[in-house]
Design a protein around this motif. Structure first.
Motif, PDB file in Angstrom:
ATOM      1  N   ASP A 286       0.833  -1.210   0.000  1.00  0.00           N
ATOM      2  CA  ASP A 286       0.000   0.000   0.000  1.00  0.00           C
ATOM      3  C   ASP A 286       0.864   1.255   0.000  1.00  0.00           C
ATOM      4  O   ASP A 286       0.594   2.219  -0.740  1.00  0.00           O
ATOM      5  CB  ASP A 286      -0.923  -0.002   1.220  1.00  0.00           C
ATOM      6  CG  ASP A 286      -2.029  -1.043   1.112  1.00  0.00           C
ATOM      7  OD1 ASP A 286      -2.283  -1.516  -0.020  1.00  0.00           O
ATOM      8  OD2 ASP A 286      -2.614  -1.396   2.145  1.00  0.00           O
ATOM      9  N   LEU A 287       1.899   1.263   0.828  1.00  0.00           N
ATOM     10  CA  LEU A 287       2.788   2.423   0.864  1.00  0.00           C
ATOM     11  C   LEU A 287       3.574   2.553  -0.433  1.00  0.00           C
ATOM     12  O   LEU A 287       3.808   3.662  -0.921  1.00  0.00           O
ATOM     13  CB  LEU A 287       3.743   2.309   2.054  1.00  0.00           C
ATOM     14  CG  LEU A 287       3.131   2.582   3.433  1.00  0.00           C
ATOM     15  CD1 LEU A 287       4.142   2.289   4.527  1.00  0.00           C
ATOM     16  CD2 LEU A 287       2.632   4.005   3.546  1.00  0.00           C
ATOM     17  N   SER A 288       3.979   1.420  -1.001  1.00  0.00           N
ATOM     18  CA  SER A 288       4.688   1.463  -2.283  1.00  0.00           C
ATOM     19  C   SER A 288       3.783   2.011  -3.376  1.00  0.00           C
ATOM     20  O   SER A 288       4.236   2.778  -4.245  1.00  0.00           O
ATOM     21  CB  SER A 288       5.179   0.063  -2.660  1.00  0.00           C
ATOM     22  OG  SER A 288       6.166  -0.397  -1.749  1.00  0.00           O
ATOM     23  N   ASP A 289       2.512   1.628  -3.339  1.00  0.00           N
ATOM     24  CA  ASP A 289       1.562   2.156  -4.321  1.00  0.00           C
ATOM     25  C   ASP A 289       1.390   3.659  -4.162  1.00  0.00           C
ATOM     26  O   ASP A 289       1.312   4.402  -5.154  1.00  0.00           O
ATOM     27  CB  ASP A 289       0.206   1.452  -4.174  1.00  0.00           C
ATOM     28  CG  ASP A 289       0.251   0.011  -4.669  1.00  0.00           C
ATOM     29  OD1 ASP A 289       1.184  -0.329  -5.410  1.00  0.00           O
ATOM     30  OD2 ASP A 289      -0.651  -0.769  -4.294  1.00  0.00           O
ATOM     31  N   ASP A 290       1.307   4.107  -2.906  1.00  0.00           N
ATOM     32  CA  ASP A 290       1.181   5.553  -2.673  1.00  0.00           C
ATOM     33  C   ASP A 290       2.392   6.290  -3.233  1.00  0.00           C
ATOM     34  O   ASP A 290       2.255   7.332  -3.875  1.00  0.00           O
ATOM     35  CB  ASP A 290       1.061   5.834  -1.168  1.00  0.00           C
ATOM     36  CG  ASP A 290      -0.270   5.363  -0.605  1.00  0.00           C
ATOM     37  OD1 ASP A 290      -1.209   5.159  -1.399  1.00  0.00           O
ATOM     38  OD2 ASP A 290      -0.363   5.186   0.621  1.00  0.00           O
ATOM     39  N   TYR A 291       3.592   5.743  -2.973  1.00  0.00           N
ATOM     40  CA  TYR A 291       4.814   6.356  -3.481  1.00  0.00           C
ATOM     41  C   TYR A 291       4.821   6.348  -5.011  1.00  0.00           C
ATOM     42  O   TYR A 291       5.181   7.344  -5.648  1.00  0.00           O
ATOM     43  CB  TYR A 291       6.024   5.603  -2.935  1.00  0.00           C
ATOM     44  CG  TYR A 291       7.355   6.132  -3.423  1.00  0.00           C
ATOM     45  CD1 TYR A 291       7.811   7.386  -3.022  1.00  0.00           C
ATOM     46  CD2 TYR A 291       8.153   5.382  -4.273  1.00  0.00           C
ATOM     47  CE1 TYR A 291       9.025   7.877  -3.461  1.00  0.00           C
ATOM     48  CE2 TYR A 291       9.370   5.860  -4.721  1.00  0.00           C
ATOM     49  CZ  TYR A 291       9.807   7.110  -4.310  1.00  0.00           C
ATOM     50  OH  TYR A 291      11.001   7.585  -4.760  1.00  0.00           O
ATOM     51  N   HIS A 292       4.407   5.225  -5.592  1.00  0.00           N
ATOM     52  CA  HIS A 292       4.341   5.118  -7.054  1.00  0.00           C
ATOM     53  C   HIS A 292       3.408   6.160  -7.642  1.00  0.00           C
ATOM     54  O   HIS A 292       3.742   6.859  -8.609  1.00  0.00           O
ATOM     55  CB  HIS A 292       3.877   3.707  -7.435  1.00  0.00           C
ATOM     56  CG  HIS A 292       3.448   3.566  -8.868  1.00  0.00           C
ATOM     57  ND1 HIS A 292       2.134   3.789  -9.270  1.00  0.00           N
ATOM     58  CD2 HIS A 292       4.134   3.256  -9.989  1.00  0.00           C
ATOM     59  CE1 HIS A 292       2.045   3.610 -10.570  1.00  0.00           C
ATOM     60  NE2 HIS A 292       3.238   3.283 -11.038  1.00  0.00           N
ATOM     61  N   ASP A 293       2.221   6.286  -7.055  1.00  0.00           N
ATOM     62  CA  ASP A 293       1.238   7.230  -7.596  1.00  0.00           C
ATOM     63  C   ASP A 293       1.729   8.665  -7.506  1.00  0.00           C
ATOM     64  O   ASP A 293       1.552   9.460  -8.450  1.00  0.00           O
ATOM     65  CB  ASP A 293      -0.093   7.073  -6.842  1.00  0.00           C
ATOM     66  CG  ASP A 293      -0.738   5.718  -7.078  1.00  0.00           C
ATOM     67  OD1 ASP A 293      -0.348   5.041  -8.058  1.00  0.00           O
ATOM     68  OD2 ASP A 293      -1.614   5.326  -6.277  1.00  0.00           O
ATOM     69  N   GLU A 294       2.346   9.011  -6.382  1.00  0.00           N
ATOM     70  CA  GLU A 294       2.855  10.368  -6.224  1.00  0.00           C
ATOM     71  C   GLU A 294       3.989  10.642  -7.217  1.00  0.00           C
ATOM     72  O   GLU A 294       4.055  11.716  -7.822  1.00  0.00           O
ATOM     73  CB  GLU A 294       3.364  10.576  -4.790  1.00  0.00           C
ATOM     74  CG  GLU A 294       2.291  10.526  -3.716  1.00  0.00           C
ATOM     75  CD  GLU A 294       1.381  11.737  -3.735  1.00  0.00           C
ATOM     76  OE1 GLU A 294       1.667  12.699  -4.483  1.00  0.00           O
ATOM     77  OE2 GLU A 294       0.376  11.724  -3.008  1.00  0.00           O
ATOM     78  N   GLN A 295       4.864   9.674  -7.395  1.00  0.00           N
ATOM     79  CA  GLN A 295       5.977   9.861  -8.324  1.00  0.00           C
ATOM     80  C   GLN A 295       5.491   9.965  -9.770  1.00  0.00           C
ATOM     81  O   GLN A 295       5.985  10.793 -10.539  1.00  0.00           O
ATOM     82  CB  GLN A 295       6.964   8.681  -8.203  1.00  0.00           C
ATOM     83  CG  GLN A 295       7.892   8.778  -7.002  1.00  0.00           C
ATOM     84  CD  GLN A 295       9.026   9.766  -7.231  1.00  0.00           C
ATOM     85  OE1 GLN A 295       8.860  10.798  -7.867  1.00  0.00           O
ATOM     86  NE2 GLN A 295      10.190   9.461  -6.680  1.00  0.00           N
TER      87      GLN A 295
END
Length: 660
Positions: A286-295
C-alpha cells in the motif's frame, strides 16, 4: 504497533508505541514530520546557504571559475563566424573580434594573409579551450568539495542536535523517518549544492553573455532568440507551485515507507512466528503504491513542463532560420510588415546565431530539471532545518547544579505525571529513599514502576511535585551531571553492533583507550557473572555480537548491560527487570554480585519475579500510579495485602487472590 529503541551508555532501552491510522500510514503528527517542518526558522534554503559562509573564499573562486568556463565557451562560435566572413569569404563587417582588437579590421588582399588569419583564429580557439579546461577543473573541484564539506557539517550538526532532543521526540517519530533525514535528505542537499549551483551559474552566465553578443550582432534576430527566456522563467515559476505539494507528499511517503520497512525487518521473527507475510506485504505494498502514484504524477508534470520548453525553443529556432535567412538573402533596406530593417547580416553572423542558440537553449531547457531538484531540495531542507529548529523539552537550567559526587538520596514529593497520550500515569507519589538504600518496586504491568524511575535521570519532567537528588530538584541539575550518577539496565537492553569489549567499555570510555583489554572491563564482567560465557565465545572479548547483540541470548545481553552499567560506577542504580531473561541459577549468581556492588549505592529494582527483590531494604507496591503498600518483605507478607497475594500466587500459581 511500532517500536523504537534508543540506547544510552548505561544500557537503558525505552520502548514506545507509535500509533498508525487504519490504513497503516503514520500520521503527520507522528511520522510525517509536518510538525517539524513548521519549526523551520525562516526560509529553509536560506538556512542551507548559511552553512556555506565558512567556505566563502572557496566558493568565490569556484563561482568565478565557473563563470570563466561559460565565457570561454563563447569564443569558438565567434571564431567560426570570423573564419567564414573574413578568411573564407573575405567580406562583410569586420565583426566583434575585430572590434575587440583581437584580429585586424582591414580587408585581406592576399590568400596568404587570409591563411595567416585562419592560423590566428585557430590559436585563439585553442587558448579558449585550454582556459575552459582550467576553469572547469577549478570550478568543479572547489564547488564539489565545498558541497561535501557543507554536507558533513550539516549531517554532524543535525545528528548532534538529535542526540540532545528529549525522549518525547523519538516516541513521536519513527526510526526510519529519522534515518531518512540524516541520510536521504542531507545527501539530497549535497547533490543540489554539487550540481545545481553550477547549473544556475551556467544559465546566468551563458544566457547573459550570449544575449549581449547577439544584441551586438543583430538586435532584431537577438529579440527573436531571447523572446522565450521570460516565458520559460514564468512557466518555471508556475511549475514550482504545481510541483511543491507533490514533493512534500513524496518525501513524507518515503519516510513512512522507510519506517514500515525498518519495523518489518527488525520484527522479522515476529512476522515469521505469526506467519504474517501476506499481511505485511499488503502494508508495504500500500505504501509502495502511494509512493508510485505520487511519483508518476510528479513525472507527468515534469514531462509536460520540459515539453513546453522544447516547443518554445523550437519556435525560436524556426523564427531565426526564416528571419536570418531573409536578412542574408535580401539587400537592405527591407520591410517586415510595419518594421523597416536597415541592416542585413552575413553568413558568418547567421552561423554564430545558430551556434549560440544551441548553447543558450541547452541550459534553458535544463532550468526545468534545476527547478525540479530545487523543489526536492527545499522539501528536504525543511525537514533538516525543522529538526535543527526543534527544541528539546528537557534542557539544562540557566545555572545548573553540577556536583562532583552525589550521596544518592532520592525524594519524590507529591509527584504526578502523564504522557501526552495518557492520563494519570503517576498520582501524588511521596517517597524518600536514603543513600545506599535498596528499593524494590512491585506491581502489575502498567502500575507506573518504570515511569517512576525514568523521572530520576530526568528523561521526563513531572507535571506536579518534584523529584530531588540529595535535596536538589533534578530540574536544577545539569543533565550530564545528573545522568552520569544514574545507571539504568532494562529488561531489553540495547547493545551496539561491535565487540563484547566495546559494549562493556561503553560504560567508561577510558577503558577503551589502551591497546589491550582493560582489567576493569573484566572485573565488571565478573561482577555481572558474564566473564564465564564471554570467555567461551569464539573470540572472547573480541567477539562481534551483531546488531543489537543478536548473536547472544537474552540473558547474555542482560549480563553485558549490567557489566556496562557497573563499569560506569553510578551512585544510583536502576534495574528494571534486569535479570528477567536469565535462568534461576544464573540469577542467583548475579544477585549475589549485585548485593555486594549496590551495598553502598542507592538502588531501585523493578521485578515481576518477587524473589528478585525480597531482600530489598523496602519494597514499594504500586497500583494505578499510586503507592499502595511500602515496607520490608516480611512486613508486607505479614500484612496480607496486595504484595502478600502476589507473593503467594508466584509461590503457588494455582492460588486465587485473597479478595476472590
Amino acid at each position: 504497533m511500532f517500536r523504537f529503541e534508543a540506547g544510552n551508555p548505561r544500557g537503558v532501552t525505552w520502548v514506545f508505541p507509535a500509533w498508525t491510522s487504519d490504513d497503516g500510514i503514520v500520521p503527520d503528527e507522528l511520522g510525517g514530520f509536518q510538525d517539524v517542518r513548521e519549526e523551520v526558522d525562516g526560509h529553509a534554503m536560506v538556512g542551507l546557504l548559511g552553512y556555506a559562509k565558512p567556505y566563502w573564499r572557496r566558493l568565490t573562486v569556484g563561482i568565478a571559475a565557473s563563470m570563466g568556463t561559460r565565457l570561454a565557451r563563447l569564443v569558438p562560435p565567434l571564431v567560426v563566424g570570423a573564419a567564414i566572413d573574413r578568411a573564407i569569404r573575405n567580406e562583410g563587417d569586420p565583426g566583434i573580434l575585430a572590434d575587440l582588437g583581437v584580429i585586424s579590421a582591414e580587408p585581406f588582399a592576399s590568400e596568404a594573409a587570409r591563411l595567416r588569419l585562419l592560423q590566428r583564429l585557430a590559436l585563439i580557439a585553442a587558448v579558449a579551450y585550454v582556459a575552459r579546461s582550467v576553469f572547469r577543473f577549478t570550478a568543479r573541484y572547489l564547488l564539489q568539495s565545498t558541497a561535501q564539506k557543507i554536507q558533513r557539517d550539516l549531517r554532524n550538526e543535525t545528528y548532534d542536535h538529535m542526540q540532545h532532543l528529549s525522549l518525547d521526540f523519538f516516541s513521536n517519530h519513527q526510526t526510519g523517518a529519522i534515518m531518512s533525514i540524516l541520510n536521504n535528505d542531507v545527501n539530497r542537499l549535497e547533490r543540489f549544492l554539487n550540481d545545481e549551483i553550477r547549473q544556475i551559474i551556467r544559465v546566468i552566465t551563458t544566457v547573459g553573455g550570449i544575449s549581449i553578443v547577439l544584441l551586438y550582432l543583430s538586435a532584431p534576430l537577438a529579440l527573436i532568440a531571447i523572446a522565450p527566456v521570460p516565458v520559460i522563467g514564468l512557466s518555471s515559476a508556475k511549475f514550482l507551485t504545481w510541483i511543491e505539494p507533490k514533493y512534500k507528499r513524496i518525501r513524507e511517503t518515503v519516510a513512512r515507507l522507510n519506517s514500515r520497512l525498518e519495523n518489518n525487518i527488525g520484527g522479522v521473527k515476529v512476522i515469521k512466528a505469526f506467519d504474517r507475510f501476506g499481511f505485511e506485504f499488503g502494508r508495504v505494498g500500500d505504501l509502495s503504491d502511494d509512493y508510485h502514484d505520487e511519483q508518476v504524477e510528479a513525472i507527468r508534470l515534469r514531462r509536460a513542463f520540459f515539453a513546453t520548453i522544447r516547443v518554445l525553443t523550437g519556435v525560436a529556432f524556426v523564427g531565426i532560420l526564416l528571419m536570418g535567412g531573409w536578412m542574408v538573402v535580401t539587400d537592405p533596406p527591407y520591410a517586415v510588415g510595419p518594421i523597416t530593417l536597415q541592416q542585413g547580416i552575413t553568413v558568418g553572423t547567421l552561423t554564430v546565431f545558430f551556434l549560440f542558440i544551441r548553447r543558450m537553449y541547452s541550459p534553458m531547457r535544463r532550468i526545468g530539471l534545476t527547478v525540479n531538484r530545487y523543489q526536492r531540495a527545499k522539501s528536504s531542507a525543511e525537514r533538516v532545518f525543522g529538526i535543527l529548529g526543534h527544541d528539546p523539552t528537557i534542557v539544562d537550567p540557566p545555572d545548573p547544579h553540577d556536583p562532583d559526587e552525589v550521596d544518592g538520596r532520592v525524594t519524590f514529593d507529591g509527584v504526578s505525571f502523564s504522557y501526552d497520550t495518557t492520563e494519570g500515569v503517576l498520582r501524588g507519589i511521596d517517597l524518600a529513599v536514603d543513600p545506599g538504600e535498596t528499593i524494590g518496586l512491585a506491581g502489575e504491568t502498567g502500575a507506573g514502576k518504570s515511569t517512576l524511575v525514568k523521572l530520576v535521570p530526568r528523561f521526563y519532567d513531572v507535571d506536579e511535585g518534584a523529584v530531588r537528588v540529595d535535596g536538589v530538584d533534578v530540574r536544577e541539575y545539569g543533565l550530564r551531571a545528573l545522568r552520569q550518577h544514574v545507571g539504568i539496565v532494562e529488561q531489553t537492553p540495547y547493545l551496539f553492533s561491535g565487540t563484547v569489549e566495546e559494549n562493556i567499555g561503553y560504560g567508561d570510555l577510558s577503558t577503551l583507550d589502551g591497546d589491550g583489554l582493560d582489567e576493569r572491563i573484566v572485573e565488571a564482567a565478573e561482577a555481572a557473572e558474564a566473564h564465564e560465557f564471554v570467555r567461551d565465545l569464539p573470540d572472547g572479548y573480541d567477539t562481534q555480537i551483531g546488531e543489537r547483540g543478536v548473536k547472544l541470548s537474552g540473558g547474555q545481553r542482560q549480563r553485558l548491560a549490567i557489566a556496562r552499567c557497573l563499569l560506569n560506577d553510578p551512585a544510583i542504580i536502576v534495574l528494571d527487570e534486569a535479570t528477567s531473561d536469565v535462568d534461576t541459577e544464573t540469577e542467583e549468581l548475579i544477585q549475589q554480585s549485585l548485593r555486594r556492588l549496590i551495598a553502598d549505592r542507592t538502588a531501585f529494582v523493578i521485578a515481576h519475579r518477587l524473589s528478585t527483590i525480597q531482600e530489598a531494604d523496602r519494597i514499594v507496591v504500586m497500583d494505578g500510579g499510586e503507592i499502595e503498600e511500602i515496607g520490608p518483605h516480611e512486613e508486607l507478607i505479614a500484612g496480607d495485602g496486595t504484595y502478600a497475594d502476589l507473593w503467594a500466587s508466584q509461590a503457588d500459581p494455582g492460588r486465587p487472590p485473597a479478595d476472590d
